[in-house]
Structures are given as structure tokens and as C-alpha cells.
Design a protein around this motif. Structure first.
Motif, short mmCIF file in Angstrom:
data_model
loop_
_atom_site.label_atom_id
_atom_site.label_comp_id
_atom_site.label_asym_id
_atom_site.label_seq_id
_atom_site.Cartn_x
_atom_site.Cartn_y
_atom_site.Cartn_z
N GLY A 61 -10.14 -40.81 -33.57
CA GLY A 61 -11.51 -40.39 -33.78
C GLY A 61 -12.23 -39.98 -32.52
N ASP A 62 -11.56 -40.08 -31.37
CA ASP A 62 -12.22 -39.68 -30.12
C ASP A 62 -11.98 -38.22 -29.76
N GLY A 63 -11.26 -37.50 -30.64
CA GLY A 63 -11.02 -36.08 -30.44
C GLY A 63 -9.79 -35.74 -29.63
N THR A 64 -9.02 -36.74 -29.22
CA THR A 64 -7.87 -36.47 -28.37
C THR A 64 -6.55 -36.42 -29.13
N GLU A 65 -6.53 -36.99 -30.33
CA GLU A 65 -5.31 -37.08 -31.14
C GLU A 65 -4.21 -37.86 -30.42
N ARG A 66 -4.61 -38.84 -29.62
CA ARG A 66 -3.63 -39.69 -28.93
C ARG A 66 -3.51 -41.07 -29.54
N GLY A 67 -4.18 -41.30 -30.68
CA GLY A 67 -4.08 -42.58 -31.35
C GLY A 67 -4.66 -43.71 -30.51
N SER A 116 -13.00 -45.76 -26.10
CA SER A 116 -12.15 -44.69 -25.60
C SER A 116 -12.63 -44.25 -24.22
N SER A 117 -11.70 -44.04 -23.31
CA SER A 117 -12.05 -43.65 -21.95
C SER A 117 -12.52 -42.21 -21.84
N VAL A 118 -12.38 -41.42 -22.90
CA VAL A 118 -12.88 -40.05 -22.82
C VAL A 118 -14.35 -39.95 -23.23
N ARG A 148 -0.61 -32.70 -17.93
CA ARG A 148 -0.67 -31.70 -19.00
C ARG A 148 -1.54 -32.15 -20.16
N ASP A 149 -2.05 -33.37 -20.10
CA ASP A 149 -2.87 -33.93 -21.18
C ASP A 149 -4.33 -33.58 -20.90
N PRO A 150 -4.94 -32.73 -21.73
CA PRO A 150 -6.32 -32.31 -21.46
C PRO A 150 -7.33 -33.44 -21.51
N SER A 151 -7.00 -34.56 -22.15
CA SER A 151 -7.97 -35.65 -22.22
C SER A 151 -8.22 -36.26 -20.85
N PHE A 152 -7.22 -36.20 -19.96
CA PHE A 152 -7.42 -36.72 -18.61
C PHE A 152 -8.32 -35.80 -17.78
#
Length: 421
Positions: A61-67, A116-118, A148-152
Motif C-alpha cells: 500500500g505504500d506504492g512500491t510493490e515491495r510487500g 514504510s521508509s518511503v 535499480r529500485d526506484p523506491s530508494f
């Protein structure tokens, strides 16, 4: 001995920084102190209390799709899949910062939440805690395996804003762990060029400088991970005259002085700031685990002889039984209600290191976090707590330890503050 770096004209806009730091973010529901800590001088490491900021937690639910990244070893989360040791205290968090954890509840049935850290609000909150408790800033962990992970990238951009709003400073710490050795140099230098050229991160008014150059932290310069040739290439890249030059901090093993490889010995001594990783480096005293700070004096002498500075690593304790299993109980380092942490502050203050790296701000996976942790975690699962102490106890200790480090208060073998709420 003179520093390797030459002084460059500085770019800070002090007036704007003071104005921004005096403001209160409208994102947060909880009030800030009436008299926040002064704006951190981002032009030097001297006198600084810097902390590591992992920023690697994600939630559905944080928009990252990383579970449940770094909360769980699976896409779902259960008491058996947990990979973290301490449950963060979210009592001050707004509703938009909290992510419901299915199947988890506190005593009485109150639903449990994680963060979530984002989330921009949460990063703002964390940096305002740093401001409130007198922590100067953070080294944002930039893992090569996650570039390569845009959330970072989102985390880094949110840190830039939060540092400006709170008057804190920040720097980039490249973590080399787990990345293919043959690709480390090209990937890291490519990213740093991007930080300098396109994104202009190192020109940010809140980015940390030292000796007139932006600071870069290279963590994982270990002789058992790759050969010294790569270490030399990396350090030489940052020391080359030009737009990418930087003051280099090296995260090195605690036994760096005793490395028998002459090429590694030379590489360590080319660093501008040497930061031996002391987490887990302990000795026994009276049946208790004590951080081994006896090596710091010789570390400082060796660093000085090489024309470098020493950045000691201080940490509050350690545990990772949820991450590694019951057998890892033997690795637990009890916090002893803050005494383990405080003893390291005393050692750094006596040695007059003038700077400290606290590991870490938000690392609950290995129970080295100093941010707010609850003493009332969910009933599902097993967790370490702060043993009934206030959730901000270690933030307060870090702030007070920093004052002792800078000589603002006398050195005291005993903790000088009380755990009153």
C-alpha cells in the motif's frame, strides 16, 4: 598533519537554512519542541553526531510493490516470517503513515501497524526527532544491490527535503555488501557522477562537507571480500582532482591496523576518515558484554600518523533472533538499560575523537535502532523492547552523549539523565 583535501569556496545559503529550520512541518500531528536544537553546521564532520539511516522498510500500500520488505522474509507477514527484532513506536504517527499488519494486534485487541521508509511524512518525523534530540544528521545507506529500485531514490529525495526542513545534515554511505566484485567500481562511480552532475545531491545546502569537499562513506572495505586493488581504485577515484572529488570515510574491519596484506594496509591509510565497524566487537567484564573500545586509542594514533581522522562507531546493543533463528541468541548484546551505549560515549569523549557514528537510527532487524521503540509490541511474535524505559530513551542518550563528546558537559562515567517521561 595537513589534510589531503584542499579548501573550496562553500555554497551554503545560511539565511535560507535558518528560516527553513525555524519552521514547523505541517505534515506532522505531534508538536515539536518550543526551542528546537540549532541548525547543524553542514561544512564539517567536527563535533558531529551522525547516525546511519537504513531507509529500507516497505509495506503493502505504500506504492512500491515491495510487500513487507525488511519486515518479513516472505510477501506475507506472520509471526514465523518476521525478520526484525523490535517493534517501532508509532504512537505519534499520523493515520497516513501507518500500515495495518494483518493478524497482529496489541494487548486488548488494538490493531498493529508498521511504517514504510518511503513515506515522506515518516522521514520528516525521523529527521525532526534528530533535531529535537540533538543528533546532527544521518548517512543515508545506499546499497549497490538496490540502486535499480526506484523506491530508494524516493527515500533519498525525501531525506533531502527532511534535512532542509529540520536543519540537519546528510551524506551518502555506499554499502558494497553483496554486489558482484567485478561491477562495484563502475556501478558506484557511475552513481556518484549522477549524484554530482544530474541530481546535484552533493551541492545540496544540507549535504555534509568536510575539508571543503562533499563527504562520501564507503562501507565494506574488507580484505576478505575483494582484493586491495579495487579498494585503491575506489579511493583514488574520489581523490582525483575534479568535480567528483570527495572526503572519503572508510567503513573498515576493527582489525584494520593488523592486516598483513601491505596493499590493504596502504589502502586503509589513504582514507581521509577511518571508521572501524565495532558492532559485535565485545569483551567480557564481570559476566557482561562490553563494547571493545580499548582499540580506539591505537586506532586514533594510526589514523593520525596516516593524516586521517578516526570516526568511532557507537551502538546501543544487538540481537537478531527473528532474522537468524534461536541459535542466534548467543549473539545478543544486552543494552543494560543504556549502560552499554553510554560506556562507548564516555570512551569517545575521553579520547577526544570529536566525531561519532551511531549505528543505527532505524535498524530494528538487528536491534541496533535508537529511534522510538514500543515496550508493548503485538502479542503475536517475540520482540526485544526498551525494558520499560521511555521510547525516546536512546535518542535522549545520543543527544546527551553528543554534548559530552563536544565538551558542553563534563564527562561522567554514569548516565547523567533520568528516564522520566
Amino acid at each position: 598533519m595537513q589534510s589531503r583535501a584542499t579548501s573550496l569556496p562553500h555554497r551554503r545559503t545560511v539565511g535560507l537554512t535558518l528560516l527553513l529550520a525555524a519552521g514547523v512541518s505541517l505534515l506532522l500531528e505531534s508538536p515539536l519542541p518550543a526551542q528546537p536544537k540549532p541548525v547543524t553546521d553542514a561544512t564539517t564532520l567536527d563535533g558531529k553526531v551522525m547516525t546511519g539511516y537504513q531507509g529500507w522498510f516497505r509495506c503493502p500500500g505504500d506504492g512500491t510493490e515491495r510487500g513487507w520488505l525488511h519486515w518479513s522474509r516472505r510477501s506475507t507477514i506472520t509471526p514465523q516470517s518476521l525478520t526484525f527484532e523490535m517493534w517501532p513506536d508509532l504512537s505519534e504517527f499520523s493515520s497516513t503513515e501507518k500500515y495495518a499488519v494483518p493478524g497482529f494486534s496489541h494487548v486488548g485487541g488494538t490493531p498493529a501497524y508498521l511504517y514504510s521508509s518511503v513515506n515522506k511524512e515518516t522521514i520528516q518525523r525521523h529527521f525532526q526527532w534528530m533535531q529535537q534530540y540533538g543528533i546532527d544528521g544521518a548517512f543515508v545507506q545506499r546499497f549497490l544491490v538496490n540502486l535499480r529500485d526506484p523506491s530508494f531514490e524516493t527515500v533519498l529525495e525525501n531525506v533531502r527535503v527532511a534535512a532542509k526542513d529540520s536543519g540537519r545534515t546528510f551524506g551518502i554511505c555506499y554499502d558494497l555488501s553483496g554486489y558482484p566484485t567485478e561491477r562495484i567500481y563502475s556501478r558506484l562511480t557511475e552513481d556518484w557522477r549522477d549524484m554530482c552532475d544530474r541530481r546535484k545531491v552533493t551541492r545540496d545546502e544540507r549535504y555534509l562537507d568536510h575539508d571543503g569537499l562533499p563527504v562520501v562513506f564507503l562501507w565494506g572495505l574488507y580484505s576478505d571480500r575483494f582484493d586491495a586493488k579495487l579498494a585503491h581504485r575506489l579511493i583514488d577515484f574520489f581523490h582525483e582532482e575534479g568535480p567528483y572529488r570527495a572526503t572519503v570515510i572508510g567503513g573498515v574491519p576493527p582489525q584494520w591496523r593488523r592486516d598483513r596484506d601491505p596493499q590493504w594496509a596502504a589502502a586503509y591509510r589513504k582514507l581521509d576518515v577511518i571508521s572501524p565497524w565495532n558492532v559485535g566487537n565485545i569483551e567480557m567484564r564481570g559476566g557482561e558484554k562490553i563494547a571493545n573500545t580499548n582499540i580506539w586509542k591505537e586506532d586514533q594514533v594510526a589514523a593520525t600518523e596516516a593524516g586521517a581522522r578516526l570516526l568511532p562507531v557507537i551502538y546501543p546493543g544487538f540481537a537478531w533472533t527473528n532474522l537468524k533463528g534461536p541459535v542466534a541468541q548467543r549473539d545478543t548484546i544486552e543494552r543494560r538499560r543504556g549502560d552499554f551505549f553510554w560506556e562507548q560515549w564516555v570512551a569517545a569523549a575521553k579520547l577526544k575523537t570529536g566525531m561519532v557514528y551511531v549505528a543505527m537510527f532505524d535498524e530494528v532487524d538487528e536491534a541496533t535502532a535508537i529511534f522510538k521503540v514500543t515496550n508493548d509490541p503485538p502479542t503475536q511474535g517475540s520482540y526485544a523492547t526498551y525494558d520499560g524505559l521511555p521510547s525516546d530513551w536512546y535518542l535522549r542518550l545520543a543527544g546527551e552523549g553528543g554534548r559530552m563528546l563536544r565538551g558542553e558537559v563534563p564527562i561522567s562515567e554514569q548516565i547523567t539523565i533520568t528516564p522520566q517521561r
